[in-house]
Design an enzyme around this catalytic site. Sequence first.
Site, mmCIF file in Angstrom:
data_model
loop_
_atom_site.group_PDB
_atom_site.id
_atom_site.type_symbol
_atom_site.label_atom_id
_atom_site.label_comp_id
_atom_site.label_asym_id
_atom_site.label_seq_id
_atom_site.Cartn_x
_atom_site.Cartn_y
_atom_site.Cartn_z
ATOM 1 N N SER A 117 0.830 -1.206 0.000
ATOM 2 C CA SER A 117 0.000 0.000 0.000
ATOM 3 C C SER A 117 0.862 1.254 0.000
ATOM 4 O O SER A 117 0.488 2.262 -0.584
ATOM 5 C CB SER A 117 -0.873 0.063 1.247
ATOM 6 O OG SER A 117 -1.544 -1.119 1.447
ATOM 7 N N ASN B 12 -4.332 6.346 -1.629
ATOM 8 C CA ASN B 12 -3.847 6.676 -0.291
ATOM 9 C C ASN B 12 -3.167 8.039 -0.255
ATOM 10 O O ASN B 12 -3.120 8.677 0.795
ATOM 11 C CB ASN B 12 -2.914 5.577 0.231
ATOM 12 C CG ASN B 12 -3.728 4.423 0.816
ATOM 13 O OD1 ASN B 12 -4.856 4.631 1.267
ATOM 14 N ND2 ASN B 12 -3.197 3.225 0.785
#
Length: 655
Positions: free
Chosen positions: A410, A481
């Site tokens: 991520s 993100n």
Amino acid sequence: MTRLSFSDTVKGEERDGILVVTIANPPVNATSASVRAGLMAALAHSSDRPHLAGLVLTSTGTTFIGGADIREFGLPPVEPILPVVVEAIEAHDKPVVAALNGAALGGGLEVALACHARLALPSAVVALPEVKLGLLPGAGGTQRLPRLIGAVEAMEMIASGRTVKAGDAQSHGILDDIVEQDLATQAIALARTLAEQELRRTGDLAPPALDTSAFDEAAAKILAKARGQKAPAEAVRLVRLACEIPLPDGLAAERQAFLSLRDGSESKALRHVFFAEREAGKVAALAGIAPRPIETIGIAGLGLMGSGIAVAALGVGLTVIGLDQTPEAAAKGRERIVGVIEKSVASGRLSRAAADAQVSRLSVTATDADLTAADLVIEAVFDDLAVKIDLFRRLDAVLRPDAILATNTSYLDPDAIAAATAIPERVLGLHFFSPAHIMRLLEVVRCARTAPDVLATGLALAKRLKKLAVVTGVTEGFIGNRIFSAYRREAEFLIEDGALPHEIDAALEAFGFPMGLFAVYDMAGLEIAWARRKRQAATRDPAERYVPIADRLCELGRFGQKAGRGWYAYPDGKRQVDPEVTTLIESCRTEKGITPQSFSSDEILARLLSAMALEGRALLTEGIAARESDIDLVMINGYGFPAHKGGPMFWSPGA
Ligand code: 3HC
């Protein structure tokens, strides 16, 4: 047989005294202007020829009619409009039989409803999906469908937009019959039979009876899911009207509501999302590049994420080899995967046989070399660079040279992971969202050295997994993100500047987010982000604005919902504003010498949405995201941004 042309997209031929009218308007036979004109010309042709006993209406390809042409919506109307065509079909004095060679959606079903009978292949489906575009059926659907199948069922179909398979459509009375083959021939025979009878016009059927309490109960259920959107509420209102007022009045009310929704912001946003989804994952540079064949997938790390990916892969027919550190961990992973599949069986979503077939394609191991059969391996281990680099080195040594290696990181740099391998060209990122078997979004990460056919394979795999793929370049947190971080930062600045968590959450929820940001934090738990902040503390720029409130909450053991306290208190499991948190926030402000301001809901939203859009602009400038609409899709499908607001870039154009 005489071949006739009614327009560029509508052709005809006379067979056995019946005019077979065929729409050919690829890709989905939408009712574009030339289709509407062609249908009117076909009706006129039939009226002028006494030797014709009726019409059959069908299409080429695998869609009957995919609906009105959505691309025409922003343009000046071109006559004849669809409601006029639909009324002309219904009023025609010879039988018109709809022969559904595939999906009849939106305006397509409305055309079929106006016909005097409907036959379909077993593969056909029907739906009035207009609400998904922020619209209502605009060519009689809200008035004719209830007359045909009853008020409650019609309302449920229209207000939810759900798709109904041929068999169910027949049992509901939408279809008269399902035919296995020779659709046109059977439709011709039916048209000839109907020519001898009085025609059954859907619009002439009696208005449906209204069982108010059943109707209201069903409507309340659907509207609860609509998060304040206008279209489903309008659908409910119009179906109710169908029970109460004559057809012409109902049609006029429907038209008015349709036009108002079409020109409103929700429909514009949802149409933007519709086209954004079709655009996503298209990479011009990959034209003509064939993806590598993928049948067997390796998944390294069978925790929550890895298991979810395995469930998704097994569900679409792929073979999965799961790898974990020890035989015990591998066995536990297998148990988790089988558990999810079994849940689907228990809830009736999956048959026993399909579940058994899926499980038979799953094997697990703790030996790297067992992954040699894999065409592609997805790593889903702990998000730590050293751990991932070690794993990639080991996999690099055992995999076939043509096998692809994907990381599900991520936040880490996939280029650094790729650099640890002998063939970095075969490395890409596949960033799934949790739970991976449910979330539709997949960020496909193009690393610095990813080969074009490896990227093409990532996109092809996403499609096979039924995911919505968005291509992103390498940056910390990729598209989603990174924007989420900017949004989060701004929310914390807002708290320091004078807003309270519940005010921010209320503004976000009123806008359409399913849950406010601080409620989400509490649900997810605050401790993991706290640990990350502590790791980053040494390298943080001291000149950068830093909001310490979340750290203070964690120091007090307020780790969120699980702990019964976080940004909120949860005395009986229910979210509640906690004066202790308010006091803590106030003292943090005082320490920094900040005089709190008060913010309206609109001001809160403007700051948060602008922060997202600004970060989005930066991603475009840096070449990380290819298009604004990709950013919108990521935020809608990964972070709860309401689709009917179109996404942060659509919402704040030119930010
Ligand atoms: N109008 C214009 N273009 C359409 C369209 C439509 N109704 N439906 C699909 N397309 C286009 C897509 O944009 C795409 O174009 P592209 O190739 O240039 O990207 C192409 O057709 C193929 O579409 P998909 O990639 O979605 O193809 P699939 O085979 O996966 O799905 C489908 C086909 C099920 C028909 C799907 O496209 C779909 O759900 N379409 C929308 C259906 C719909 O909402 N209809 C209602 C329209 S509103 C209406 O009818 C109002 C009326 O009540 C007056």
